[in-house]
Design an enzyme around this catalytic site. Structure first.
Site, PDB file in Angstrom:
ATOM      1  N   CYS A  99       0.810  -1.171   0.308  1.00  0.00           N
ATOM      2  CA  CYS A  99      -0.191  -0.043  -0.143  1.00  0.00           C
ATOM      3  C   CYS A  99       0.492   1.522   0.679  1.00  0.00           C
ATOM      4  O   CYS A  99       1.360   1.536  -1.355  1.00  0.00           O
ATOM      5  CB  CYS A  99      -1.330   0.097   1.204  1.00  0.00           C
ATOM      6  SG  CYS A  99      -2.575   1.505   0.599  1.00  0.00           S
ATOM      7  N   ARG A 133     -12.529   6.067  -0.635  1.00  0.00           N
ATOM      8  CA  ARG A 133     -11.007   5.020   0.170  1.00  0.00           C
ATOM      9  C   ARG A 133     -11.478   3.663  -0.353  1.00  0.00           C
ATOM     10  O   ARG A 133     -13.028   3.136  -0.360  1.00  0.00           O
ATOM     11  CB  ARG A 133     -11.802   4.661   0.988  1.00  0.00           C
ATOM     12  CG  ARG A 133     -10.566   5.811   1.975  1.00  0.00           C
ATOM     13  CD  ARG A 133     -10.061   6.197   3.688  1.00  0.00           C
ATOM     14  NE  ARG A 133      -9.505   5.029   3.640  1.00  0.00           N
ATOM     15  CZ  ARG A 133      -7.826   5.682   2.901  1.00  0.00           C
ATOM     16  NH1 ARG A 133      -8.391   6.623   3.098  1.00  0.00           N
ATOM     17  NH2 ARG A 133      -6.500   4.796   3.474  1.00  0.00           N
ATOM     18  N   HIS A 200      -3.261  -6.029   2.969  1.00  0.00           N
ATOM     19  CA  HIS A 200      -2.904  -5.637   4.500  1.00  0.00           C
ATOM     20  C   HIS A 200      -3.321  -6.884   4.712  1.00  0.00           C
ATOM     21  O   HIS A 200      -3.732  -7.844   4.007  1.00  0.00           O
ATOM     22  CB  HIS A 200      -3.202  -5.036   4.685  1.00  0.00           C
ATOM     23  CG  HIS A 200      -3.245  -3.404   4.452  1.00  0.00           C
ATOM     24  ND1 HIS A 200      -1.560  -3.156   5.059  1.00  0.00           N
ATOM     25  CD2 HIS A 200      -3.427  -2.019   3.619  1.00  0.00           C
ATOM     26  CE1 HIS A 200      -1.523  -1.889   4.540  1.00  0.00           C
ATOM     27  NE2 HIS A 200      -2.729  -1.169   4.158  1.00  0.00           N
TER      28      HIS A 200
END
Ligand code: GLN
Length: 284
Positions: A99, A133, A200
């Protein structure tokens, strides 16, 4: 006379600033899987300023971070880490960047407010944040040939949209989730032992096959092509659990909460009790 164990060194870039959503689990996985293969596994922390021992590192890890943290590290990355990192990669070291770390290995990361943080251009990608997002579970069909299973699972939470340049190839295609930019179906970046991804979770505990791919990539320069097998039944069961929840989703759109909660096919009674089957919390 006892044989001296070979060292295996993991270099952690900015552990104090670029470490969110369980990214630390990737460090533990790399160290443990090297240790279980009888290496003397070591960790080198590479915070701002210091570049000591970067030439000894086998696998670099660069975790995620919000815009604020990226603003605190990008100048140090350019000033102190760029050249030793380039040399280390040329010498065969592997890199896993997640990320925010992935974004800063590219040409630049531009925030939703238009502020641009130059990257080190180690990989041919550019990232521009959008207003919305991208958050949720991710399932990727990976382009890496010799790993099994051919899927990667994780969790994403980013505003950045990353676009691959002509000299870049994707880590894989999203089966569930947004991936690099929510539009071209790609996820991550892959060039030999250099990997970038939005996954993640942390990533490697549920994807032991990818951890071994990184370790093998780094050990290739020592003539090591194979690693002794480990019992990954628990890790792969966790992997399979995420896959079960994702069969019907197409990239860019998330499965409905009901679908994510409970597997769609198998009848309830044949499965271990899951959260959805738990008795409702005590009514007030
Ligand atoms: N700040 C970057 C973005 O929002 C990276 C976020 C992260 O590392 N999770 O896209």
């Amino acid at each position: 006379m006892t044989r001296r164990k070979q060292t295996f060194t993991v270099g952690w870039l900015y552990p104090d600033l670029m470490n969110i959503y369980g990214d630390r689990g990737n460090i533990l996985t790399l160290l443990k899987r090297a240790e279980w293969r009888d290496y003397d596994a070591r960790l080198v922390e590479l915070g701002r300023g210091t570049t000591q021992h970067m030439e000894d590192v086998d696998v670099f890890f660069f975790g995620g971070g919000q815009d604020r943290e990226q603003a605190l590290v990008y100048e140090d990355l350019l000033e102190h880490k760029q050249h030793p990192l380039e040399r280390a990669v040329q010498a065969g070291a592997a890199v896993l960047a997640v990320c925010g770390g992935y974004q800063l290995l590219g040409h630049y990361y531009q925030t939703a407010e238009g502020e641009r943080f130059p990257g080190i251009g180690l990989i041919d990608v550019r990232t521009e944040a959008g207003k919305k997002r991208f958050i949720g579970d991710v399932v990727v069909d990976t382009q890496i040939e010799d790993i099994t299973p051919g899927t990667l699972v994780g969790f994403e939470n980013h505003s950045g949209r990353t676009f691959l340049g002509p000299n870049a190839s994707a880590l894989g295609r999203v089966r569930l989730g947004f991936g690099n930019n929510g539009s071209d179906g790609t996820e991550g970046y892959l060039q030999g032992g250099v990997l970038g991804t939005y996954l993640h979770g942390s990533l490697l505990p549920k994807n032991p096959h990818l951890a071994d791919y990184l370790i093998r990539s780094a050990l290739r320069r020592r003539g090591v092509d194979e690693l002794s097998p480990l019992d990954d039944s628990v890790e792969l069961a966790a992997h399979a659990r995420i896959l079960e929840r994702a069969p019907h989703a197409a990239h860019g759109r998330h499965a409905s909460p009901a679908l994510l909660q409970r597997p769609s096919h198998a009848p309830l009674e044949s499965r271990p009790r899951s959260r959805a089957d738990a008795p409702p919390p005590d009514q007030p």
